[in-house]
Motif scaffolding. Structure first.
Motif, PDB file in Angstrom:
ATOM      1  N   THR A 155     -15.317   1.849 -13.704  1.00 56.55           N
ATOM      2  CA  THR A 155     -15.584   2.165 -12.304  1.00 56.55           C
ATOM      3  C   THR A 155     -14.384   2.876 -11.685  1.00 56.55           C
ATOM      4  O   THR A 155     -13.260   2.364 -11.741  1.00 56.55           O
ATOM      5  N   PHE A 156     -14.635   4.054 -11.111  1.00 56.16           N
ATOM      6  CA  PHE A 156     -13.658   4.750 -10.283  1.00 56.16           C
ATOM      7  C   PHE A 156     -13.986   4.407  -8.838  1.00 56.16           C
ATOM      8  O   PHE A 156     -15.145   4.485  -8.431  1.00 56.16           O
ATOM      9  N   TYR A 157     -12.968   4.054  -8.048  1.00 57.49           N
ATOM     10  CA  TYR A 157     -13.211   3.681  -6.654  1.00 57.49           C
ATOM     11  C   TYR A 157     -11.982   4.005  -5.813  1.00 57.49           C
ATOM     12  O   TYR A 157     -10.951   4.432  -6.354  1.00 57.49           O
ATOM     13  N   ASP A 158     -12.089   3.829  -4.521  1.00 56.76           N
ATOM     14  CA  ASP A 158     -11.016   4.177  -3.578  1.00 56.76           C
ATOM     15  C   ASP A 158     -10.525   5.603  -3.835  1.00 56.76           C
ATOM     16  O   ASP A 158      -9.318   5.879  -3.788  1.00 56.76           O
ATOM     17  N   MET A 159     -11.462   6.513  -4.105  1.00 54.95           N
ATOM     18  CA  MET A 159     -11.116   7.903  -4.398  1.00 54.95           C
ATOM     19  C   MET A 159     -10.834   8.636  -3.089  1.00 54.95           C
ATOM     20  O   MET A 159     -11.635   8.592  -2.165  1.00 54.95           O
ATOM     21  N   SER A 160      -9.661   9.286  -3.026  1.00 55.43           N
ATOM     22  CA  SER A 160      -9.283  10.058  -1.840  1.00 55.43           C
ATOM     23  C   SER A 160      -8.349  11.184  -2.259  1.00 55.43           C
ATOM     24  O   SER A 160      -8.006  11.305  -3.438  1.00 55.43           O
ATOM     25  N   LYS A 161      -7.902  11.948  -1.302  1.00 58.84           N
ATOM     26  CA  LYS A 161      -6.963  13.038  -1.583  1.00 58.84           C
ATOM     27  C   LYS A 161      -5.616  12.513  -2.041  1.00 58.84           C
ATOM     28  O   LYS A 161      -4.822  13.240  -2.618  1.00 58.84           O
ATOM     29  N   THR A 162      -5.323  11.236  -1.775  1.00 60.22           N
ATOM     30  CA  THR A 162      -4.021  10.673  -2.145  1.00 60.22           C
ATOM     31  C   THR A 162      -4.037   9.921  -3.470  1.00 60.22           C
ATOM     32  O   THR A 162      -2.989   9.544  -3.971  1.00 60.22           O
ATOM     33  N   GLY A 163      -5.209   9.686  -4.056  1.00 61.71           N
ATOM     34  CA  GLY A 163      -5.279   8.988  -5.332  1.00 61.71           C
ATOM     35  C   GLY A 163      -6.605   8.281  -5.526  1.00 61.71           C
ATOM     36  O   GLY A 163      -7.574   8.536  -4.808  1.00 61.71           O
ATOM     37  N   TYR A 164      -6.634   7.382  -6.490  1.00 57.88           N
ATOM     38  CA  TYR A 164      -7.853   6.639  -6.818  1.00 57.88           C
ATOM     39  C   TYR A 164      -7.483   5.425  -7.668  1.00 57.88           C
ATOM     40  O   TYR A 164      -6.341   5.288  -8.113  1.00 57.88           O
ATOM     41  N   LYS A 165      -8.474   4.574  -7.870  1.00 53.88           N
ATOM     42  CA  LYS A 165      -8.313   3.390  -8.723  1.00 53.88           C
ATOM     43  C   LYS A 165      -9.426   3.388  -9.757  1.00 53.88           C
ATOM     44  O   LYS A 165     -10.489   3.975  -9.550  1.00 53.88           O
ATOM     45  N   TRP A 166      -9.149   2.706 -10.864  1.00 55.51           N
ATOM     46  CA  TRP A 166     -10.087   2.631 -11.977  1.00 55.51           C
ATOM     47  C   TRP A 166     -10.013   1.221 -12.535  1.00 55.51           C
ATOM     48  O   TRP A 166      -8.930   0.622 -12.572  1.00 55.51           O
ATOM     49  N   ILE A 167     -11.167   0.698 -12.956  1.00 56.48           N
ATOM     50  CA  ILE A 167     -11.169  -0.610 -13.624  1.00 56.48           C
ATOM     51  C   ILE A 167     -12.161  -0.592 -14.780  1.00 56.48           C
ATOM     52  O   ILE A 167     -13.248  -0.017 -14.672  1.00 56.48           O
ATOM     53  N   GLY A 168     -11.748  -1.182 -15.889  1.00 53.46           N
ATOM     54  CA  GLY A 168     -12.611  -1.382 -17.046  1.00 53.46           C
ATOM     55  C   GLY A 168     -12.931  -2.856 -17.164  1.00 53.46           C
ATOM     56  O   GLY A 168     -12.025  -3.700 -17.159  1.00 53.46           O
ATOM     57  N   GLU A 169     -14.238  -3.179 -17.247  1.00 53.13           N
ATOM     58  CA  GLU A 169     -14.666  -4.586 -17.258  1.00 53.13           C
ATOM     59  C   GLU A 169     -15.784  -4.788 -18.267  1.00 53.13           C
ATOM     60  O   GLU A 169     -16.670  -3.938 -18.387  1.00 53.13           O
ATOM     61  N   TRP A 170     -15.760  -5.931 -18.953  1.00 53.79           N
ATOM     62  CA  TRP A 170     -16.929  -6.311 -19.735  1.00 53.79           C
ATOM     63  C   TRP A 170     -17.865  -7.014 -18.761  1.00 53.79           C
ATOM     64  O   TRP A 170     -17.446  -7.866 -17.957  1.00 53.79           O
ATOM     65  N   VAL A 171     -19.152  -6.636 -18.798  1.00 49.46           N
ATOM     66  CA  VAL A 171     -20.166  -7.297 -17.968  1.00 49.46           C
ATOM     67  C   VAL A 171     -21.358  -7.651 -18.845  1.00 49.46           C
ATOM     68  O   VAL A 171     -21.649  -6.960 -19.816  1.00 49.46           O
ATOM     69  N   ASP A 172     -22.032  -8.753 -18.500  1.00 46.45           N
ATOM     70  CA  ASP A 172     -23.249  -9.083 -19.229  1.00 46.45           C
ATOM     71  C   ASP A 172     -24.372  -8.156 -18.771  1.00 46.45           C
ATOM     72  O   ASP A 172     -24.198  -7.348 -17.861  1.00 46.45           O
ATOM     73  N   LYS A 173     -25.545  -8.269 -19.396  1.00 47.31           N
ATOM     74  CA  LYS A 173     -26.651  -7.350 -19.108  1.00 47.31           C
ATOM     75  C   LYS A 173     -27.112  -7.410 -17.651  1.00 47.31           C
ATOM     76  O   LYS A 173     -27.614  -6.438 -17.118  1.00 47.31           O
ATOM     77  N   THR A 174     -26.932  -8.546 -16.988  1.00 43.04           N
ATOM     78  CA  THR A 174     -27.343  -8.674 -15.586  1.00 43.04           C
ATOM     79  C   THR A 174     -26.199  -8.342 -14.621  1.00 43.04           C
ATOM     80  O   THR A 174     -26.399  -8.330 -13.421  1.00 43.04           O
ATOM     81  N   GLU A 175     -25.025  -8.129 -15.173  1.00 40.76           N
ATOM     82  CA  GLU A 175     -23.801  -7.864 -14.417  1.00 40.76           C
ATOM     83  C   GLU A 175     -23.404  -9.024 -13.515  1.00 40.76           C
ATOM     84  O   GLU A 175     -22.697  -8.849 -12.526  1.00 40.76           O
TER      85      GLU A 175
END
Length: 190
Positions: A155-175
């Motif tokens: 997931t990419f989030y908090d995307m702006s002209k000054t930067g962004y964040k990314w997270i990698g997560e294991w999730v089950d089928k229902t999340e």
């Protein structure tokens, strides 16, 4: 002499044609390329990330605690004459990775082909997904160590002209079960 003039004119014409035909590729004026107006509109999903950021990458240890953050440079650019996106990471430990990102109209999804200098492969792992609200969410099927079916979700989030964040997560089928394993915080360099 006529032949040399003919060759020169042919070369000049083909150069002008190539420059006009590939005007969305990286250039001196646009070092990270430009989005092609004929590309799917989703090419703009990554617009806030185009350029270079200085990042801190943190991975989870086997015991569940987090490693110290590692410095990383993450560069994004438009490729294929502005119809796709490529990113490349350069890490402090000397390893590198990157992705080619293409939006396929028929499936209305992004397909992300990932490669790494630490784990060379004859077939690249592929994530797929879309922009949802203000996040880009991508999935790849992956079982948990205990054999539970699920996904590795990026997931990419908090995307702006000054930067962004990314997270990698294991999730089950229902999340409903979410286990973060990797996170990256980026600040715009240029």
């Amino acid at each position: 002499m006529k032949f040399l003039i003919y060759l020169s004119l042919m070369f000049l014409c083909s150069t002008i044609h190539a420059q006009e035909h590939y005007k969305y590729k990286a250039s001196e004026a646009f070092p990270f390329g430009q989005p092609n107006p004929n590309a799917p509109e989703q090419i703009s999903d990554y617009a806030k990330m185009i350029g270079t950021c200085q990042c801190k990458s943190t991975t989870r240890k086997q015991d569940g605690t987090w490693n110290d953050p590692e410095d990383m440079t993450w560069t994004w650019k438009y490729i294929m004459n502005g119809t796709a996106v490529q990113d490349e990471t350069l890490k402090a430990d000397g390893s590198h990775s990157g992705s080619i990102r293409q939006f396929v109209k028929d499936s209305s999804r992004w397909y992300v082909h990932w490669f790494s200098s630490k784990t060379p492969s004859t077939t690249f792992p592929v994530w797929e997904g879309n922009k949802k609200d203000d996040k880009i969410v991508l999935y790849r099927e992956q079982q948990a160590p205990n054999g539970t079916d699920g996904y590795f979700r990026l997931t990419f989030y908090d995307m702006s002209k000054t930067g962004y964040k990314w997270i990698g997560e294991w999730v089950d089928k229902t999340e409903s079960v979410v286990f973060p394993t990797w996170k990256i915080d980026c600040i715009r360099k240029n």
